[in-house]
Design an enzyme around this catalytic site. Structure first.
Site, mmCIF file in Angstrom:
data_model
loop_
_atom_site.group_PDB
_atom_site.id
_atom_site.type_symbol
_atom_site.label_atom_id
_atom_site.label_comp_id
_atom_site.label_asym_id
_atom_site.label_seq_id
_atom_site.Cartn_x
_atom_site.Cartn_y
_atom_site.Cartn_z
ATOM 1 N N GLU A 107 0.795 -1.226 0.000
ATOM 2 C CA GLU A 107 0.000 0.000 0.000
ATOM 3 C C GLU A 107 0.831 1.282 0.000
ATOM 4 O OE1 GLU A 107 -3.115 0.235 -0.463
ATOM 5 O OE2 GLU A 107 -3.762 -1.838 -0.245
ATOM 6 N N SER A 391 -53.234 -10.881 -17.603
ATOM 7 C CA SER A 391 -54.234 -9.846 -17.863
ATOM 8 C C SER A 391 -54.027 -8.570 -17.059
ATOM 9 C CB SER A 391 -55.637 -10.397 -17.580
ATOM 10 O OG SER A 391 -55.967 -11.382 -18.534
#
Length: 741
Positions: A107, A391
């Site tokens: 890092e 529907s």
């Protein structure tokens, strides 16, 4: 010396003067450039300190705390905390030197030499970006800057500004001044997100390996150190271990370069599988309860996280406080009814439910499935988009557009006779395999007849039907077709939001989960409704008036959802199996309904419909789940009846109350009823025989206007669909669409 020499001497002097002037100009330019650069540096420094002066404060507690995103319901009750595992904080003396070395190597290799920021690192990162080269190990931010970012700022794109970067650098410098390197490293190792809802490397050691930090091998330590850069891809519990293996090896190589380990040590560690020693039981990372069981809110929280990411935030690292529109009481009721009370055919029979507020589009509750076990953020059937609505599509694609664009009254005549899909010899059958001749639009919708719906869609035309659907947030890449008039492939959330536009008088609101969020630096962002008019108030009211009959009428397909004193409207939907693939039941069963305050859409069915079907006895599970939830919601917030807008007239048609749009051709020959309230007429619908026994004046009027309407709409109709193609086949449906009701 003669006179001829003088001009020559004058020219030499001129050259000398020219040289002097040139050097003077160069000096002036250099001075100007240096002065300008100095002014720029001073200005930038002033701007830096101006921005730094407004930087948020940062304390030891903020550095040591773990950045948890907390999610609340609409009443500020905590419903979820990301990373709810038991958290273990590792003091500096508990962190092995090998882990510290691994973190620093990968890092921030100059961590122990820099003062919170690293100019060389910034220049190197910029150069790599310009020339598109990087070894994947070092970015522009130091470890201290990353700690500040995790403690104070969010990762949202809107926050990635020069001002934010200046404040980040200023705070990093101050953190470096006030805390030792060991303390900073301790804060970082305990704060970083490690994937799978885990924060901090001590907790991660337990979650992934079931061990304490000092029990880990070098390979496992390197694996943990590599996770924070991309927790989703680099944690060892992923299915494809290529990425975490490559990342672990990068950490080991970085440790060799920093002279923390030998090449032989790295080679030995690389020989181990990245999955070696993984603990499926996750050690002692027991769950921290927030008072709400995870399965109850799982689907809703999953969508909240997706919405946060869409807005540019990282909910795993940003430490956000997120306030949602969830009604936790309704959410619990929905979960309990679906899992414990409403009868379902089996535990494998599934459901997806969405509840929205018609006033603003807020998502009130959501269920992605039932009996889901320990699955977290699993399949959310409330937002999937691959099952036919049956529907339930008819008000959205057929009758809504017919009123909006053709100005049909509720008593408009429609035909329920034999129908062939255009260009085929396939017959469209209804749910009862019967035809009923001429009927009104109201009757056709209440009884959920398929043929009248498709004939209505033909007269509307696909272009206008598509425009209407788009206004309700319903879009798809492929053009809509005639079969979509009895089955749209959309999700319960889309259905709920679309029906909400009928409920509120014609405005479509985009559904949303988050009402506000607060970032770690105290910034609060509020989100509000986003709507537009999708139809006239008259269309919304007339559809609602007809859909009341679906529930209130004795012949209505949603009659089982009727609740005393509740002013509601709704529509059912089921899909049968295509011809030749019958399973002895139906594929899908829907119930969509609403009051003025809530819109609910419920889908039920099986994830593998070709292996399981819904038997007749359980077709109503969707209706019963809807009814139980609407009963609860309306008791909490009772809705009044809808008031007829000025653009609609109530008229007497065959002894019953019907509706027409004012000033339309359908209203000219009728006298408006005294119908200010409408509440006493909400269930006064004509019976199934009304169309065949009209009065003489009604019949002549109807014939006149029906024929003119048909003529005016003929341009949008296909060829005569009463004539079959060759080799007539009474198939139950078209190639792709099962019959519905």
């Amino acid at each position: 010396m003669n006179n001829e020499d003088y001009p020559s001497r004058r020219r030499d002097d001129d050259f000398q003067d020219d040289n002097n002037n040139g050097r003077s100009l160069t000096k002036r330019i250099i001075v100007w450039v240096l002065g300008a650069l100095l002014l720029i540096i001073v200005a930038l420094a002033a701007l830096f300190f101006f921005w730094a002066s407004s930087a948020p404060k940062i304390s030891r507690n903020e550095l040591a705390s773990q950045s948890t995103t907390v999610i609340y319901d609409r009443n500020d009750k905590v419903i979820s905390r990301l990373g709810a595992q038991k958290r273990e904080y590792a003091k500096s003396n508990e962190i092995p030197d090998a882990l510290k070395h691994a973190v620093v190597s990968i890092e921030d290799r100059r961590f122990y030499k820099n003062h919170g920021v690293d100019p060389m690192r910034i220049i190197g990162a910029a150069t790599n970006n310009i020339f598109h080269r990087s070894d994947g190990t070092q970015g522009g931010s130091t470890l201290t800057q990353q700690l500040v970012k995790l403690s104070v700022f969010s990762t949202a794109a809107s926050d990635r500004t020069f001002k934010r970067k200046a404040q980040e650098a200023w705070l990093a410098i101050n953190v470096d001044r006030h805390f030792s390197k060991n303390e900073i490293l301790e804060f970082y190792i305990n704060k970083v997100y490690m994937g799978n809802g885990v924060y901090g490397m001590k907790t991660a050691a337990q979650y992934y390996y079931g061990k304490d930090l000092d029990e880990l091998s070098l390979s496992q330590i390197a694996t943990l150190a590599g996770i924070p850069q991309s927790p989703t891809y680099y944690n060892p519990a992923v299915k494809d271990t290529k990425a975490p293996t490559v990342r672990r090896n990068e950490v080991l190589d970085a440790m060799v370069r920093s002279k923390y380990i030998s090449q032989a040590d790295a080679t030995k560690a690389k020989a181990q599988s990245v999955t070696q020693g993984l603990d499926d039981h996750h050690g002692n990372t027991s769950s921290n309860s927030v008072g709400v069981k995870e399965p109850v809110v799982d689907a809703y929280v999953k969508q909240v996280l997706a919405e946060l990411e869409a807005k540019g935030y990282n909910p795993n690292t940003d430490g956000l406080h997120v306030h949602t529109n969830m009604d936790l009481g309704a959410q619990k009721k929905l979960y309990d009814e679906a899992n414990n009370s409403v009868p379902f055919q089996s535990d494998d029979m599934q459901t997806g439910v969405a509840v929205t507020d018609p006033h603003n589009g807020q998502i009130i509750a959501m269920l992605g499935g039932r009996h889901t076990g320990k699955v977290v953020y699993g399949l959310n059937r409330a937002t999937q988009t691959n099952r036919s609505t049956g529907s339930s599509a008819k008000p959205l694609m057929d009758y809504g557009p017919a009123i909006e664009y053709l100005h049909w009254p509720t008593f408009h005549s429609v035909s329920d006779d034999k129908f062939y899909w255009p260009g085929t010899n396939k017959v469209l059958h209804d749910w009862d395999n019967q035809t009923k001749g001429t009927m009104t639009m109201r009757e056709a919708l209440v009884q959920s007849r398929n043929v009248p719906a498709i004939r209505t869609l033909q007269k509307v035309g696909m272009k206008r039907a598509t425009t209407f659907l788009n206004g309700l947030g319903i879009k798809q890449k492929k053009p809509f077709n005639l079969q979509n008039g009895i089955g749209l492939y959309i999700s319960p959330l889309q259905v709920s939001a679309a029906y909400a536009a009928f409920a509120n008088g014609g405005t479509y609101y985009k559904p949303y989960y988050i009402s506000s969020l607060t970032t770690q630096d105290g910034k609060t962002i509020t989100y509000s409704k986003d709507g537009h008019r999708a139809m006239t108030k008259g269309t919304a009211y007339m559809i609602t008036d007809m859909l009341k009959g679906v529930i209130d009428d004795s012949q209505g397909t949603g009659n089982a959802a009727k609740l005393s004193g509740v002013n509601q409207a709704g529509k059912t939907g089921t899909t049968d199996y295509p011809s030749g693939k019958s399973q002895g039941g139906v594929m899908d069963s829907w119930m969509a309904g609403y009051t003025k305050n809530y819109s609910i859409a419920v889908w039920t069915g099986y994830d593998q419909p070709m292996s399981h079907s819904i038997s007749t006895s359980y077709e109503k599970s969707a209706i019963l789940l809807y009814k139980a939830l609407m009963d609860y919601l309306d008791n909490e917030n009772h809705a009044s009846n809808w008031k007829r807008p000025d653009s609609v007239e109530a008229v007497r048609w065959h002894g019953h109350r019907e509706l027409v749009l004012k000033d339309s051709k359908w209203a000219l020959d009728f006298t408006a009823m005294d119908d200010d309230d409408d509440s006493s007429h909400s269930s006064s619908h004509s019976d199934s025989s009304s169309s065949s026994s009209l009065s003489a004046s009604e019949s002549s009027y109807f014939d006149k206007h029906s024929s003119s309407d048909a003529s005016s709409s003929s341009s949008s109709q296909p060829a005569d669909t009463n004539k079959p193609g060759p080799n007539t086949d009474s198939s139950t449906a078209g190639d792709n669409q099962a019959p519905t009701h």
